[in-house]
Scaffold this motif. Sequence first.
Motif, PDB file in Angstrom:
ATOM      1  N   ALA A  94      48.200  19.746  20.681  1.00 41.58           N
ATOM      2  CA  ALA A  94      48.122  21.207  20.655  1.00 41.58           C
ATOM      3  C   ALA A  94      46.750  21.666  21.119  1.00 41.58           C
ATOM      4  O   ALA A  94      45.741  21.009  20.857  1.00 41.58           O
ATOM      5  N   GLU A  95      46.739  22.778  21.810  1.00 38.64           N
ATOM      6  CA  GLU A  95      45.484  23.347  22.298  1.00 38.64           C
ATOM      7  C   GLU A  95      45.349  24.768  21.770  1.00 38.64           C
ATOM      8  O   GLU A  95      46.235  25.608  21.973  1.00 38.64           O
ATOM      9  N   LYS A  96      44.234  25.026  21.088  1.00 36.88           N
ATOM     10  CA  LYS A  96      44.032  26.355  20.522  1.00 36.88           C
ATOM     11  C   LYS A  96      43.675  27.346  21.621  1.00 36.88           C
ATOM     12  O   LYS A  96      42.894  27.053  22.528  1.00 36.88           O
TER      13      LYS A  96
ATOM     14  N   LEU B  75      49.085  26.282  21.738  1.00 39.94           N
ATOM     15  CA  LEU B  75      50.122  25.852  22.661  1.00 39.94           C
ATOM     16  C   LEU B  75      50.357  24.361  22.429  1.00 39.94           C
ATOM     17  O   LEU B  75      49.455  23.546  22.634  1.00 39.94           O
ATOM     18  N   VAL B  76      51.549  24.058  21.984  1.00 38.52           N
ATOM     19  CA  VAL B  76      51.905  22.674  21.676  1.00 38.52           C
ATOM     20  C   VAL B  76      52.702  22.097  22.843  1.00 38.52           C
ATOM     21  O   VAL B  76      53.666  22.715  23.322  1.00 38.52           O
ATOM     22  N   THR B  77      52.301  20.924  23.316  1.00 38.83           N
ATOM     23  CA  THR B  77      52.997  20.258  24.419  1.00 38.83           C
ATOM     24  C   THR B  77      53.973  19.223  23.870  1.00 38.83           C
ATOM     25  O   THR B  77      53.606  18.407  23.012  1.00 38.83           O
ATOM     26  N   ILE B  78      55.201  19.278  24.360  1.00 35.03           N
ATOM     27  CA  ILE B  78      56.260  18.367  23.913  1.00 35.03           C
ATOM     28  C   ILE B  78      56.844  17.656  25.125  1.00 35.03           C
ATOM     29  O   ILE B  78      57.171  18.299  26.130  1.00 35.03           O
ATOM     30  N   THR B  79      56.943  16.345  25.048  1.00 38.07           N
ATOM     31  CA  THR B  79      57.640  15.572  26.071  1.00 38.07           C
ATOM     32  C   THR B  79      59.050  15.285  25.563  1.00 38.07           C
ATOM     33  O   THR B  79      59.228  14.885  24.412  1.00 38.07           O
ATOM     34  N   TYR B  80      60.044  15.494  26.416  1.00 43.75           N
ATOM     35  CA  TYR B  80      61.437  15.324  25.987  1.00 43.75           C
ATOM     36  C   TYR B  80      62.275  14.771  27.132  1.00 43.75           C
ATOM     37  O   TYR B  80      61.872  14.801  28.301  1.00 43.75           O
ATOM     38  N   GLU B  81      63.429  14.250  26.787  1.00 45.90           N
ATOM     39  CA  GLU B  81      64.428  13.826  27.765  1.00 45.90           C
ATOM     40  C   GLU B  81      65.725  14.558  27.443  1.00 45.90           C
ATOM     41  O   GLU B  81      66.258  14.405  26.348  1.00 45.90           O
ATOM     42  N   GLN B  82      66.195  15.353  28.370  1.00 50.02           N
ATOM     43  CA  GLN B  82      67.428  16.100  28.115  1.00 50.02           C
ATOM     44  C   GLN B  82      68.598  15.154  27.886  1.00 50.02           C
ATOM     45  O   GLN B  82      68.809  14.221  28.654  1.00 50.02           O
TER      46      GLN B  82
END
Length: 219
Positions: A106-108, A115-122
């Motif tokens: 997360a970046e303040k 802003l939180v970054t999430i890596t995902y696979e649909q």
Amino acid sequence: MKKLSMILACALTVGVLGGCGNSFDAAEYTRAILDNSYKNDSSKFVEMKVGTAEEAADLYEQGLKSEVEALVYLSGAGSATDEQFEELKGVFADIYKATKYTVDGAEKQDDGSYLVTITYEQINVLGPAMESYNAEAETMIANWDSTGEYPSTEEMSEQFIDVYIDCFTTALANATYDEAATATLKIELVDKVWTPNEEDVLNFETSLFDIEALTSAMQ
């Protein structure tokens, strides 16, 4: 089977009490909500003091029930029996658990939000399930038309829902995943409550599942 928005109800959109200040860990907070919403894992939820284990269980159950109610509606089959509803809940719980994501950090921001970054696979399961169900339902109707023998409305609904359950079960067993992608989720204070941005939640939900394929299958 046209109210696609019903399937986008997500437990992430509820407001959750949180601390204000440097001690707040937005990444862990996001992980807590994701894990409780999809994996039915409340360990981080309780550790982060987002809520109690009982509250976490209630949120998960409410979200799952909402999804299955939408799923039954989309089937166009009418009502599900209590037993079928519980079976569908089990299938959709397994679909949730099969999701793949990691919270990267997360970046303040200057306004105090994160802003939180999430890596995902649909996961591709909704589209194939609906396509299979449509084909099976058409075959069932054609058979009834050819014989002139039709079950009662109640029996017809039960048969349709049974096929619906089978189609989602089979689709999950053969689910594929897209290549890894990233999404951002804004966490902001709303009335002194750390809350995921609703639009970001919706975007993430629609990216995590094959919503476009589902929409296409419903047309």
